[in-house]
Design a protein around this motif. Structure first.
Motif, PDB file in Angstrom:
ATOM      1  N   ASP A  69       0.813  -1.226   0.000  1.00 29.63           N
ATOM      2  CA  ASP A  69       0.000   0.000   0.000  1.00 29.63           C
ATOM      3  C   ASP A  69       0.845   1.274   0.000  1.00 29.63           C
ATOM      4  O   ASP A  69       0.323   2.384   0.040  1.00 29.63           O
ATOM      5  CB  ASP A  69      -0.966   0.014   1.184  1.00 29.63           C
ATOM      6  N   GLY A  70       2.178   1.109  -0.031  1.00 27.21           N
ATOM      7  CA  GLY A  70       3.075   2.255  -0.094  1.00 27.21           C
ATOM      8  C   GLY A  70       3.702   2.654   1.226  1.00 27.21           C
ATOM      9  O   GLY A  70       4.662   3.426   1.255  1.00 27.21           O
ATOM     10  N   ASP A  71       3.176   2.150   2.344  1.00 28.55           N
ATOM     11  CA  ASP A  71       3.733   2.487   3.657  1.00 28.55           C
ATOM     12  C   ASP A  71       5.135   1.900   3.820  1.00 28.55           C
ATOM     13  O   ASP A  71       5.457   0.849   3.256  1.00 28.55           O
ATOM     14  CB  ASP A  71       2.836   1.954   4.775  1.00 28.55           C
ATOM     15  N   ILE A  72       5.958   2.586   4.607  1.00 40.28           N
ATOM     16  CA  ILE A  72       7.321   2.137   4.872  1.00 40.28           C
ATOM     17  C   ILE A  72       7.414   1.610   6.301  1.00 40.28           C
ATOM     18  O   ILE A  72       6.942   2.248   7.239  1.00 40.28           O
ATOM     19  CB  ILE A  72       8.333   3.281   4.656  1.00 40.28           C
ATOM     20  N   VAL A  73       8.010   0.431   6.463  1.00 39.21           N
ATOM     21  CA  VAL A  73       8.239  -0.172   7.777  1.00 39.21           C
ATOM     22  C   VAL A  73       9.682  -0.658   7.848  1.00 39.21           C
ATOM     23  O   VAL A  73      10.390  -0.707   6.834  1.00 39.21           O
ATOM     24  CB  VAL A  73       7.273  -1.356   8.051  1.00 39.21           C
ATOM     25  N   VAL A  74      10.109  -1.022   9.047  1.00 36.99           N
ATOM     26  CA  VAL A  74      11.465  -1.533   9.247  1.00 36.99           C
ATOM     27  C   VAL A  74      11.401  -2.906   9.915  1.00 36.99           C
ATOM     28  O   VAL A  74      10.671  -3.098  10.890  1.00 36.99           O
ATOM     29  CB  VAL A  74      12.312  -0.577  10.117  1.00 36.99           C
ATOM     30  N   TYR A  75      12.163  -3.845   9.351  1.00 35.97           N
ATOM     31  CA  TYR A  75      12.316  -5.177   9.946  1.00 35.97           C
ATOM     32  C   TYR A  75      13.726  -5.270  10.503  1.00 35.97           C
ATOM     33  O   TYR A  75      14.703  -4.989   9.793  1.00 35.97           O
ATOM     34  CB  TYR A  75      12.083  -6.263   8.894  1.00 35.97           C
ATOM     35  N   GLU A  76      13.846  -5.645  11.779  1.00 36.36           N
ATOM     36  CA  GLU A  76      15.161  -5.783  12.407  1.00 36.36           C
ATOM     37  C   GLU A  76      15.331  -7.177  12.991  1.00 36.36           C
ATOM     38  O   GLU A  76      14.416  -7.705  13.630  1.00 36.36           O
ATOM     39  CB  GLU A  76      15.348  -4.743  13.522  1.00 36.36           C
ATOM     40  N   ASN A  77      16.496  -7.733  12.772  1.00 40.34           N
ATOM     41  CA  ASN A  77      16.849  -9.033  13.325  1.00 40.34           C
ATOM     42  C   ASN A  77      18.132  -8.857  14.125  1.00 40.34           C
ATOM     43  O   ASN A  77      19.194  -8.596  13.558  1.00 40.34           O
ATOM     44  CB  ASN A  77      17.049 -10.039  12.196  1.00 40.34           C
ATOM     45  N   ALA A  78      18.023  -8.956  15.437  1.00 41.52           N
ATOM     46  CA  ALA A  78      19.176  -8.806  16.323  1.00 41.52           C
ATOM     47  C   ALA A  78      19.519 -10.163  16.912  1.00 41.52           C
ATOM     48  O   ALA A  78      18.669 -10.804  17.532  1.00 41.52           O
ATOM     49  CB  ALA A  78      18.863  -7.806  17.435  1.00 41.52           C
ATOM     50  N   ARG A  79      20.749 -10.603  16.717  1.00 43.11           N
ATOM     51  CA  ARG A  79      21.154 -11.901  17.272  1.00 43.11           C
ATOM     52  C   ARG A  79      22.500 -11.762  17.979  1.00 43.11           C
ATOM     53  O   ARG A  79      23.369 -11.004  17.551  1.00 43.11           O
ATOM     54  CB  ARG A  79      21.217 -12.979  16.190  1.00 43.11           C
ATOM     55  N   THR A  80      22.642 -12.502  19.041  1.00 44.14           N
ATOM     56  CA  THR A  80      23.872 -12.430  19.830  1.00 44.14           C
ATOM     57  C   THR A  80      24.897 -13.426  19.311  1.00 44.14           C
ATOM     58  O   THR A  80      24.579 -14.362  18.572  1.00 44.14           O
ATOM     59  CB  THR A  80      23.604 -12.744  21.317  1.00 44.14           C
ATOM     60  N   ASP A  81      26.125 -13.223  19.727  1.00 46.47           N
ATOM     61  CA  ASP A  81      27.168 -14.225  19.552  1.00 46.47           C
ATOM     62  C   ASP A  81      26.731 -15.491  20.280  1.00 46.47           C
ATOM     63  O   ASP A  81      25.936 -15.433  21.222  1.00 46.47           O
ATOM     64  CB  ASP A  81      28.475 -13.685  20.146  1.00 46.47           C
ATOM     65  N   LEU A  82      27.245 -16.644  19.870  1.00 46.90           N
ATOM     66  CA  LEU A  82      26.830 -17.927  20.451  1.00 46.90           C
ATOM     67  C   LEU A  82      27.064 -18.013  21.958  1.00 46.90           C
ATOM     68  O   LEU A  82      26.382 -18.760  22.656  1.00 46.90           O
ATOM     69  CB  LEU A  82      27.551 -19.083  19.757  1.00 46.90           C
ATOM     70  N   GLN A  83      28.018 -17.229  22.475  1.00 47.06           N
ATOM     71  CA  GLN A  83      28.328 -17.303  23.901  1.00 47.06           C
ATOM     72  C   GLN A  83      27.623 -16.220  24.721  1.00 47.06           C
ATOM     73  O   GLN A  83      27.917 -16.040  25.898  1.00 47.06           O
ATOM     74  CB  GLN A  83      29.846 -17.215  24.105  1.00 47.06           C
ATOM     75  N   TYR A  84      26.693 -15.498  24.075  1.00 48.13           N
ATOM     76  CA  TYR A  84      25.955 -14.435  24.759  1.00 48.13           C
ATOM     77  C   TYR A  84      24.451 -14.628  24.613  1.00 48.13           C
ATOM     78  O   TYR A  84      23.989 -15.412  23.782  1.00 48.13           O
ATOM     79  CB  TYR A  84      26.337 -13.054  24.186  1.00 48.13           C
ATOM     80  N   GLU A  85      23.702 -13.901  25.426  1.00 44.50           N
ATOM     81  CA  GLU A  85      22.248 -13.900  25.335  1.00 44.50           C
ATOM     82  C   GLU A  85      21.717 -12.540  25.764  1.00 44.50           C
ATOM     83  O   GLU A  85      22.428 -11.758  26.407  1.00 44.50           O
ATOM     84  CB  GLU A  85      21.649 -14.996  26.214  1.00 44.50           C
ATOM     85  N   PHE A  86      20.452 -12.263  25.414  1.00 45.46           N
ATOM     86  CA  PHE A  86      19.835 -11.027  25.866  1.00 45.46           C
ATOM     87  C   PHE A  86      19.620 -11.109  27.379  1.00 45.46           C
ATOM     88  O   PHE A  86      19.120 -12.094  27.897  1.00 45.46           O
ATOM     89  CB  PHE A  86      18.510 -10.790  25.146  1.00 45.46           C
ATOM     90  N   GLU A  87      20.006 -10.044  28.053  1.00 45.54           N
ATOM     91  CA  GLU A  87      19.973 -10.000  29.517  1.00 45.54           C
ATOM     92  C   GLU A  87      18.579  -9.660  30.049  1.00 45.54           C
ATOM     93  O   GLU A  87      18.136 -10.201  31.048  1.00 45.54           O
ATOM     94  CB  GLU A  87      20.993  -8.948  30.007  1.00 45.54           C
ATOM     95  N   LYS A  88      17.889  -8.754  29.377  1.00 47.26           N
ATOM     96  CA  LYS A  88      16.631  -8.213  29.886  1.00 47.26           C
ATOM     97  C   LYS A  88      15.418  -8.909  29.271  1.00 47.26           C
ATOM     98  O   LYS A  88      15.532  -9.660  28.301  1.00 47.26           O
ATOM     99  CB  LYS A  88      16.546  -6.706  29.590  1.00 47.26           C
ATOM    100  N   SER A  89      14.244  -8.625  29.822  1.00 51.10           N
ATOM    101  CA  SER A  89      12.999  -9.117  29.234  1.00 51.10           C
ATOM    102  C   SER A  89      12.798  -8.428  27.890  1.00 51.10           C
ATOM    103  O   SER A  89      13.377  -7.374  27.617  1.00 51.10           O
ATOM    104  CB  SER A  89      11.818  -8.802  30.155  1.00 51.10           C
TER     105      SER A  89
END
Length: 201
Positions: A69-89
């Motif tokens: 329909d012409g609208d602009i959006v953003v897709y983001e993919n954030a991934r950690t190194d294999l030895q890390y993880e996201f800390e927060k909820s």
């Protein structure tokens, strides 16, 4: 050692408690794919720009998309190194990434969430975020409340509509990215942290 064992037991309990529910948010072949359990919807999105960032322990892929329909959006993919993880909820991570004053949860099911964020400038941003493991976070943002409601209804007929109707409308691709990842947030807040040693064995 005892703390790690307790954390592992709690993690296993939570997985069992959540049951077999699953969700997905992904982008491939010019299609945004969203799924909850066996229900899915697809949205056509043509890539206008791509951007990649690396913070050593965290890798960010950002795609600016133009919908049918012409609208602009953003897709983001954030991934950690294999030895890390996201800390927060996921809610706290999203709040920090966008420097939001407040986070309003619109929808939550099987690790797929829809938020309306009150940003520092007083504007409202619609965000869909999905995290099925602690090492990857995927987000889709910038859609209108009408489009957000359409997506949620396609996935769940009982989904409630977004509260705020007037939200940020992305007009130019060069101003599309609203997330504010930086070294301070990633390493010193921190948004990511090393995996417990027991889990890496």
């Amino acid at each position: 050692m005892q703390k790690s064992v307790i954390s592992l037991i709690v993690g296993v309990f939570l997985l069992l408690f959540q049951g077999c529910g699953s969700s997905n948010l992904s982008y491939s072949r010019q299609q945004i794919h969203l799924e909850i359990d066996d229900v899915f919807t697809q949205i056509e999105g043509k890539i206008l720009q791509k951007k990649y960032d690396s913070y050593g322990s965290l890798f960010i892929e950002q795609k600016i998309l133009r919908l049918k329909d012409g609208d602009i959006v953003v897709y983001e993919n954030a991934r950690t190194d294999l030895q890390y993880e996201f800390e927060k909820s996921i809610a706290e991570t999203v709040k920090v990434v966008f420097d939001a004053k407040r986070t309003y949860i619109i929808y939550a099911k099987n690790n797929l969430f829809a938020y309306q964020l009150l940003l520092e400038d007083g504007n409202i941003l619609n965000v869909i975020a999905q995290q099925d493991d602690s090492q990857q976070l995927k987000m889709l943002y910038g859609m209108s409340s009408r489009e957000l409601n359409k997506i949620l209804k396609a996935l769940d007929s009982e989904a409630k509509p977004a509260y705020y109707k007037k939200t940020i409308k992305i007009v130019k691709p060069q101003n599309a990215i609203k997330s504010r990842w930086n070294v301070q947030k990633v390493h010193f807040y921190p948004l990511v942290s090393p995996l417990p040693r027991m889990m890496m064995l």
